[in-house]
Each structure stands twice: as structure tokens, then as C-alpha cells.
Motif scaffolding. Structure first.
Motif, PDB file in Angstrom:
ATOM      1  N   SER A  92       0.723  -1.210  -0.060  1.00 52.02           N
ATOM      2  CA  SER A  92      -0.073   0.199  -0.168  1.00 52.02           C
ATOM      3  C   SER A  92       0.891   1.242  -0.052  1.00 52.02           C
ATOM      4  N   VAL A  93       0.432   2.293  -0.870  1.00 53.57           N
ATOM      5  CA  VAL A  93       0.873   3.563  -0.966  1.00 53.57           C
ATOM      6  C   VAL A  93      -0.241   4.651  -0.120  1.00 53.57           C
ATOM      7  N   ASP A  94      -1.101   4.126   0.159  1.00 53.87           N
ATOM      8  CA  ASP A  94      -2.237   4.876   0.951  1.00 53.87           C
ATOM      9  C   ASP A  94      -1.937   5.126   2.254  1.00 53.87           C
ATOM     10  N   LEU A  95      -1.418   6.600   2.498  1.00 51.02           N
ATOM     11  CA  LEU A  95      -1.117   7.088   3.634  1.00 51.02           C
ATOM     12  C   LEU A  95      -2.184   6.847   4.826  1.00 51.02           C
ATOM     13  N   GLU A  96      -3.403   7.167   4.455  1.00 51.08           N
ATOM     14  CA  GLU A  96      -4.416   6.807   5.467  1.00 51.08           C
ATOM     15  C   GLU A  96      -4.406   5.279   6.084  1.00 51.08           C
ATOM     16  N   GLU A  97      -4.404   4.541   4.917  1.00 48.24           N
ATOM     17  CA  GLU A  97      -4.390   3.169   5.280  1.00 48.24           C
ATOM     18  C   GLU A  97      -3.292   2.668   6.139  1.00 48.24           C
ATOM     19  N   LEU A  98      -2.029   3.141   5.844  1.00 49.86           N
ATOM     20  CA  LEU A  98      -0.965   2.926   6.612  1.00 49.86           C
ATOM     21  C   LEU A  98      -1.033   3.387   7.973  1.00 49.86           C
ATOM     22  N   LYS A  99      -1.396   4.406   8.111  1.00 46.50           N
ATOM     23  CA  LYS A  99      -1.320   5.256   9.479  1.00 46.50           C
ATOM     24  C   LYS A  99      -2.665   4.403  10.197  1.00 46.50           C
ATOM     25  N   ALA A 100      -3.902   4.052   9.710  1.00 44.71           N
ATOM     26  CA  ALA A 100      -4.581   3.413  10.424  1.00 44.71           C
ATOM     27  C   ALA A 100      -4.075   1.945  10.793  1.00 44.71           C
ATOM     28  N   MET A 101      -3.529   1.270  10.163  1.00 43.88           N
ATOM     29  CA  MET A 101      -2.763   0.183  10.502  1.00 43.88           C
ATOM     30  C   MET A 101      -1.527   0.256  11.715  1.00 43.88           C
ATOM     31  N   ALA A 102      -1.019   1.498  11.682  1.00 46.28           N
ATOM     32  CA  ALA A 102       0.128   1.922  12.643  1.00 46.28           C
ATOM     33  C   ALA A 102      -0.602   2.027  13.948  1.00 46.28           C
ATOM     34  N   GLU A 103      -1.846   2.484  13.923  1.00 49.26           N
ATOM     35  CA  GLU A 103      -2.679   2.932  15.025  1.00 49.26           C
ATOM     36  C   GLU A 103      -3.618   1.917  15.685  1.00 49.26           C
ATOM     37  N   MET A 104      -3.712   0.876  15.031  1.00 50.86           N
ATOM     38  CA  MET A 104      -4.474  -0.312  15.238  1.00 50.86           C
ATOM     39  C   MET A 104      -3.886  -1.191  16.504  1.00 50.86           C
ATOM     40  N   ARG A 105      -4.536  -1.018  17.705  1.00 50.07           N
ATOM     41  CA  ARG A 105      -4.001  -1.436  18.801  1.00 50.07           C
ATOM     42  C   ARG A 105      -4.185  -3.117  18.542  1.00 50.07           C
ATOM     43  N   GLU A 106      -5.318  -3.556  18.042  1.00 53.05           N
ATOM     44  CA  GLU A 106      -5.572  -4.957  17.886  1.00 53.05           C
ATOM     45  C   GLU A 106      -4.533  -5.801  16.866  1.00 53.05           C
ATOM     46  N   LEU A 107      -3.668  -4.806  16.049  1.00 55.57           N
ATOM     47  CA  LEU A 107      -3.022  -5.396  15.109  1.00 55.57           C
ATOM     48  C   LEU A 107      -1.462  -5.555  15.734  1.00 55.57           C
ATOM     49  N   ALA A 108      -0.672  -6.665  15.637  1.00 56.36           N
ATOM     50  CA  ALA A 108       0.306  -7.029  16.344  1.00 56.36           C
ATOM     51  C   ALA A 108       1.344  -6.038  16.084  1.00 56.36           C
ATOM     52  N   GLU A 109       2.266  -5.606  16.925  1.00 55.37           N
ATOM     53  CA  GLU A 109       3.440  -4.663  16.724  1.00 55.37           C
ATOM     54  C   GLU A 109       4.329  -5.339  15.922  1.00 55.37           C
ATOM     55  N   VAL A 110       4.747  -6.680  16.162  1.00 50.14           N
ATOM     56  CA  VAL A 110       5.849  -7.242  15.435  1.00 50.14           C
ATOM     57  C   VAL A 110       5.187  -8.291  14.691  1.00 50.14           C
ATOM     58  N   TRP A 111       5.029  -8.127  13.274  1.00 49.40           N
ATOM     59  CA  TRP A 111       5.656  -7.146  12.492  1.00 49.40           C
ATOM     60  C   TRP A 111       4.773  -6.055  12.162  1.00 49.40           C
ATOM     61  N   CYS A 112       3.532  -6.245  12.160  1.00 53.07           N
ATOM     62  CA  CYS A 112       2.734  -5.397  11.232  1.00 53.07           C
ATOM     63  C   CYS A 112       2.586  -3.880  11.607  1.00 53.07           C
ATOM     64  N   ARG A 113       2.478  -3.361  12.910  1.00 55.26           N
ATOM     65  CA  ARG A 113       2.307  -1.964  13.151  1.00 55.26           C
ATOM     66  C   ARG A 113       3.590  -1.501  12.874  1.00 55.26           C
ATOM     67  N   TYR A 114       4.821  -2.211  13.448  1.00 57.17           N
ATOM     68  CA  TYR A 114       6.242  -1.610  12.861  1.00 57.17           C
ATOM     69  C   TYR A 114       6.399  -1.444  11.498  1.00 57.17           C
ATOM     70  N   ASP A 115       5.984  -2.412  10.652  1.00 56.76           N
ATOM     71  CA  ASP A 115       6.167  -2.255   9.329  1.00 56.76           C
ATOM     72  C   ASP A 115       5.284  -1.247   8.496  1.00 56.76           C
ATOM     73  N   ALA A 116       4.188  -1.104   8.943  1.00 52.98           N
ATOM     74  CA  ALA A 116       3.253  -0.060   8.708  1.00 52.98           C
ATOM     75  C   ALA A 116       3.660   1.489   8.877  1.00 52.98           C
ATOM     76  N   ARG A 117       4.439   1.565  10.110  1.00 56.26           N
ATOM     77  CA  ARG A 117       5.233   2.804  10.363  1.00 56.26           C
ATOM     78  C   ARG A 117       6.445   2.985   9.287  1.00 56.26           C
ATOM     79  N   GLU A 118       7.188   1.888   9.127  1.00 60.11           N
ATOM     80  CA  GLU A 118       8.092   1.855   8.328  1.00 60.11           C
ATOM     81  C   GLU A 118       7.637   2.407   6.715  1.00 60.11           C
ATOM     82  N   GLN A 119       6.588   1.642   6.339  1.00 55.70           N
ATOM     83  CA  GLN A 119       6.233   2.137   4.986  1.00 55.70           C
ATOM     84  C   GLN A 119       5.911   3.572   4.806  1.00 55.70           C
ATOM     85  N   TYR A 120       5.136   3.994   5.948  1.00 52.79           N
ATOM     86  CA  TYR A 120       4.650   5.491   5.989  1.00 52.79           C
ATOM     87  C   TYR A 120       5.819   6.355   6.013  1.00 52.79           C
TER      88      TYR A 120
END
Length: 275
Positions: free
Chosen positions: A231-259
Motif C-alpha cells: 500500500s501507498v495509501d497514507l491513511e491506510e498505513l496510518k490506520a494500521m500503525a494505530e490499530m491496537r489489535e494489530l500485532a506490533e511485530v511485525w505489522c504495526r512496525y512495518d506500517a510505520r516503516e512504509q509510512y
């Protein structure tokens, strides 16, 4: 951000959902949404494994598992199941679920005879029904039979090289990654009461009892982060980075890195998770 509103406790229909044409689950997903029901399933297999050598290099792993008819659930996963250190021995990867309906890899790799019967990919639980990567959402809380422990979806399984080793094909992992053939991991919400029933049995029915992130399917989050076209959708990446139910490793971390890669801006890391 989308998907971060109030917790939904009764079934709803998302306004628009896209599905992969080549994913086996897509054929009946539309019917599920049309009838405005959350997905359900039946447990058809339960698996645990000790640490054993895998492949020619004798990798020490818990990938190879044996079938059981019932199992006790703890916050560490299924009793008697070895989980590889350090990646899998964490609370947000306590149990791996793979749906039997997702058979596209079995069709694509007919020479891999080890794909004919579960366990296919080191999973702990297989099921039939309408639960698959498209219909299950991040954060879904799932009741299994009469078990008092509830299971909460944390992220799609990131297919690893051990799939290639077990099934003796160097292309299997890439196919799984590109097509979202992942299954998903659970965190165990253990009841705080004496005499709780923490047993799951083959034949138990599975149902979603809470959905905090409607529209954020396991498939959507996997493809946004690890699919062939991240994804290159910034809102989508930000939403995943802020989704507490989504695992930090690797997912939230990788969403922050892509953003950060797209904007140069570093999003704040959430402390902890909702579970």
C-alpha cells in the motif's frame, strides 16, 4: 482513521470490499456479506507438536505437528505445543488457524503430496465454514464451543521458508505471500475465574462475538504490508500503525516503516496493545 471507531457488537455489512479473484475463499464471501452475517466455522482439526528436526539441515522446530481430538488452551497457546523461539513464542502468536477452504496452493502445487491433508503449514487449528482471510478481521474476538477462553485475531501469518522445506518446493512461500494464503494468529483472552473450561474439541463451532475493526480483514492487512504491491495509501498505513489489535511485530512496525519511507515522517509507536 477508518476502522478505528467504536467497537461493533452486532453484524454489519461494509460499504465496499474488494476480493482477490484467484483466492478460493472469494467465491462464497459475497454470500456472507449479502446475508449480513459474521463468519462461522467448525473445528475439523487440532494439532500440537514437539521440537523436532525438519529437512536435510535438521532445523529444530515445532512446525511438524500431530493431530489431537481435544486440547487445553492457555495464554501461551495449546498445551503440549512447542513454538519456535523467538518469533513465535509470543502472546500475539499463541495459536495459528488455517481455513480448509483456502485450497489454491494445493491446486497450484499438486505434486506436493504433503499438502493433501492437514496440518499444512504448521497450524494448530483447521476449520470448515465461512471463516477465511477475507471474512475474518483484525481484532475479531472468537468463541470456540463451550471454551471460556476467547481467541482474538492479531495478524496474518507471514509464510516462512519452512513451508518450502516441508513441502519440498522453493516457490511455495512466494505463492502464499503473493496470494494471501496465510491463515491468522490468535491472542488468548483467558477468563479470570475458577473452574473455567479451557478445552477446545474437534467439532466445536466457532463464531465471532465482537468486531472492533470492520472492513480490516486479515487479507487486506497482509496484502497492504506484504503483498506484491504494498500500500501507498497514507491513511491506510496510518490506520494500521494505530490499530491496537494489530500485532506490533511485525505489522504495526512495518506500517510505520512504509509510512516513513513514503513521507519522511516517523509515526509514534503505540505502547502496548488492546489485548
Amino acid at each position: 482513521s477508518a476502522g478505528l471507531g467504536a467497537i461493533v457488537t452486532s453484524p454489519i455489512t461494509p460499504k465496499r470490499v474488494s476480493f482477490s479473484d484467484n483466492h478460493s475463499g472469494g467465491l462464497f464471501v459475497l454470500a456472507v456479506l449479502k446475508e449480513r452475517r459474521w463468519p462461522t466455522a467448525t473445528v475439523t482439526g487440532l494439532f500440537v507438536g514437539a521440537k523436532t528436526p525438519l529437512g536435510l539441515k535438521k532445523l529444530e522446530t515445532g512446525y511438524a505437528k500431530q493431530s489431537v481430538q481435544c486440547v487445553t488452551v492457555t495464554t501461551s497457546g495449546f498445551t503440549g505445543d512447542y513454538r519456535d523461539e523467538p518469533e513465535h513464542n509470543v502472546a500475539e502468536r499463541a495459536i495459528l488457524h488455517f481455513p480448509m477452504s483456502n485450497d489454491s496452493a494445493r491446486a497450484e502445487f499438486p505434486h506436493c503430496t504433503s499438502l493433501r491433508q492437514p496440518p499444512f503449514y504448521g497450524e494448530n487449528l483447521v476449520s470448515t465454514g465461512t471463516m477465511n482471510e477475507h471474512t475474518v478481521c483484525i481484532g475479531d474476538v472468537i468463541q470456540v464451543g463451550s471454551c471460556d477462553s476467547l481467541l482474538q485475531v492479531t495478524h496474518a501469518r507471514y509464510p516462512c521458508f519452512k513451508n518450502n522445506v516441508k513441502h519440498n518446493d522453493p516457490n511455495l512461500k512466494a505463492f502464499m505471500m503473493d496470494n494471501g494464503i496465510t491463515g491468522w494468529f490468535y491472542y488468548v483472552l483467558s477468563p479470570d475465574k475458577e473452574g473455567a473450561n479451557n478445552v477446545i474439541k474437534v467439532g466445536d463451532k466457532m463464531r465471532v462475538v465482537k468486531r472492533p475493526n470492520p472492513g480490516w480483514s486479515v487479507w487486506r492487512t497482509h496484502m497492504a504490508l506484504y503483498g506484491p504491491n504494498p500500500s501507498v495509501d497514507l491513511e491506510e498505513l496510518k490506520a494500521m500503525a494505530e490499530m491496537r489489535e494489530l500485532a506490533e511485530v511485525w505489522c504495526r512496525y512495518d506500517a510505520r516503516e512504509q509510512y516513513k519511507k513514503l513521507t519522511g515522517v516517523e509515526l509514534l509507536k503505540l505502547e502496548g496493545a488492546c489485548y
